[in-house]
Each structure stands twice: as structure tokens, then as C-alpha cells.
Design a protein around this motif. Sequence first.
Motif, mmCIF file in Angstrom:
data_model
loop_
_atom_site.group_PDB
_atom_site.id
_atom_site.type_symbol
_atom_site.label_atom_id
_atom_site.label_comp_id
_atom_site.label_asym_id
_atom_site.label_seq_id
_atom_site.Cartn_x
_atom_site.Cartn_y
_atom_site.Cartn_z
ATOM 1 N N UNK A 1 2.641 0.842 -4.405
ATOM 2 C CA UNK A 1 1.576 1.793 -4.083
ATOM 3 C C UNK A 1 0.575 1.162 -3.116
ATOM 4 N N UNK A 2 0.264 -0.111 -3.333
ATOM 5 C CA UNK A 2 -0.690 -0.789 -2.466
ATOM 6 C C UNK A 2 -0.181 -0.900 -1.025
ATOM 7 N N UNK A 3 1.135 -0.971 -0.865
ATOM 8 C CA UNK A 3 1.729 -1.095 0.459
ATOM 9 C C UNK A 3 1.870 0.256 1.167
ATOM 10 N N UNK A 4 1.866 1.326 0.385
ATOM 11 C CA UNK A 4 2.057 2.668 0.941
ATOM 12 C C UNK A 4 0.749 3.236 1.492
ATOM 13 N N UNK A 5 0.871 4.269 2.306
ATOM 14 C CA UNK A 5 -0.320 4.956 2.806
ATOM 15 C C UNK A 5 -1.055 5.607 1.649
ATOM 16 N N UNK B 1 -10.647 4.014 1.245
ATOM 17 C CA UNK B 1 -10.366 5.446 1.383
ATOM 18 C C UNK B 1 -11.538 6.306 0.917
ATOM 19 N N UNK B 2 -12.634 5.650 0.511
ATOM 20 C CA UNK B 2 -13.819 6.398 0.105
ATOM 21 C C UNK B 2 -13.830 6.828 -1.343
ATOM 22 N N UNK B 3 -12.990 6.243 -2.166
ATOM 23 C CA UNK B 3 -12.952 6.587 -3.587
ATOM 24 C C UNK B 3 -14.100 5.882 -4.312
#
Length: 207
Positions: free
Chosen positions: A143-147, A191-193
Motif C-alpha cells: 500500500x505504501x508503494x502504491x498511489x 495526501x492531506x489526511x
Amino acid sequence: MNSVTPILDLLKLAEGLKRELRHSWLSDGRRESVAEHSWQMALMAMVMHRHLEHPVDLSRTLQMIIVHDLVEAEVGDVPFFETGERKKKKAEREAAAMERIRGLLGGDGGMDLAELWWEFEARETPEAKFAGALDNLEVQLQHNLADFSTWEEIEYGLVYNKMEKPCAHDAFLRAMSTAIQQQAEQKMLSAGVDVESVKAGLAPKDT
């Protein structure tokens, strides 16, 4: 030749793991297959086992990793956060699939596959605990590697509570879990989370 046919039948079934897609995306935007997930776990086991606080039999661990998702060639992958009938019957359907796979290969070979799969499911031996930890670590690592657009909102909280328990038994696995968690948190922040709100949502509510 009597032993060749069941092996070919098993390999034909196992090819399904190359086609079965998981709820994980690669860095190039393609979905990860179950086979790729298992391969990454195997590589992780090879490079991490020497650092473990509690030693494991690497050969046994690798065999377990190869077998642990074999049932998904029959029943498919069910995401961790999925709900509904398919999730409720997951354990039952997978156990039935392993029994069919055991019978397909037959003899000692079929029994070996089944024993490895049940050992992984039980999470009692050092090897099963290690493999189980890797199963969870690989998910977040990918997940960390994905967009970030591929993340579901429900997965934000899993950053903080999905890896912790499977890795709790070993100091090195705890360190790895923390490092992967920190990577994930940085990805969310970028990502602004609002990660503090995500954490607050995980805290036990007063009664």
C-alpha cells in the motif's frame, strides 16, 4: 507416471494465483496478484529471518508462505475489511478448498500441503507466527508503494491496528511494523489526511 498427473493438476490449479487479484495496487497502477503477494512475503522471510529475536526454520517458513493462499485459487481473495456473506463463510470455504486440494495431490504430498496450511492458520509455531506477521506487513508495504488514490478510507485506521498484534511477539518484527507504519503515516500526511483524527477514531470510547 502415476505421480505426474496429480502434480500437473495441482500446478494447473495453482496458476489461478497468478490471475487472482488482491485489493492492493503496484506502483505502476496495476493490481497485485496473490502469487506476487506470496513471492514478496518469501523474499521478506529470506532477508529478515536472521534478525529475528526468536529464530525460525526458514525452509518451513518458506513452504508455509508458498501454501498459505493456495486455497484462493479456488475460492478467491477476500479483502480484510470486507463484510457480508462471503466474509462470514471465508474460513469454512477455505477449509473445504484445502481438503479438495489435499485430495487432488493425494498421498503424503497432499497431506504435507494441508498440514502447512493448517499450521499457518493456527499461528502457534514460531514459523507460523513469522509468516503471519509477514502476511500483514506485506500488505501495508505494498500500500505504501502504491498511489494514494488506491487507498480506501477504511484502510487509514488499519495502518495503526492491523500489523501490531501479529508482530507483537518479536522485537525485530515490532521495529519493522513501526517503520512501515511511519512510512504509511507520512503518505497520509502528504495526501492531506488528518492522522490525529484517524488515531482518535481508534481510541476506546468512554462508557
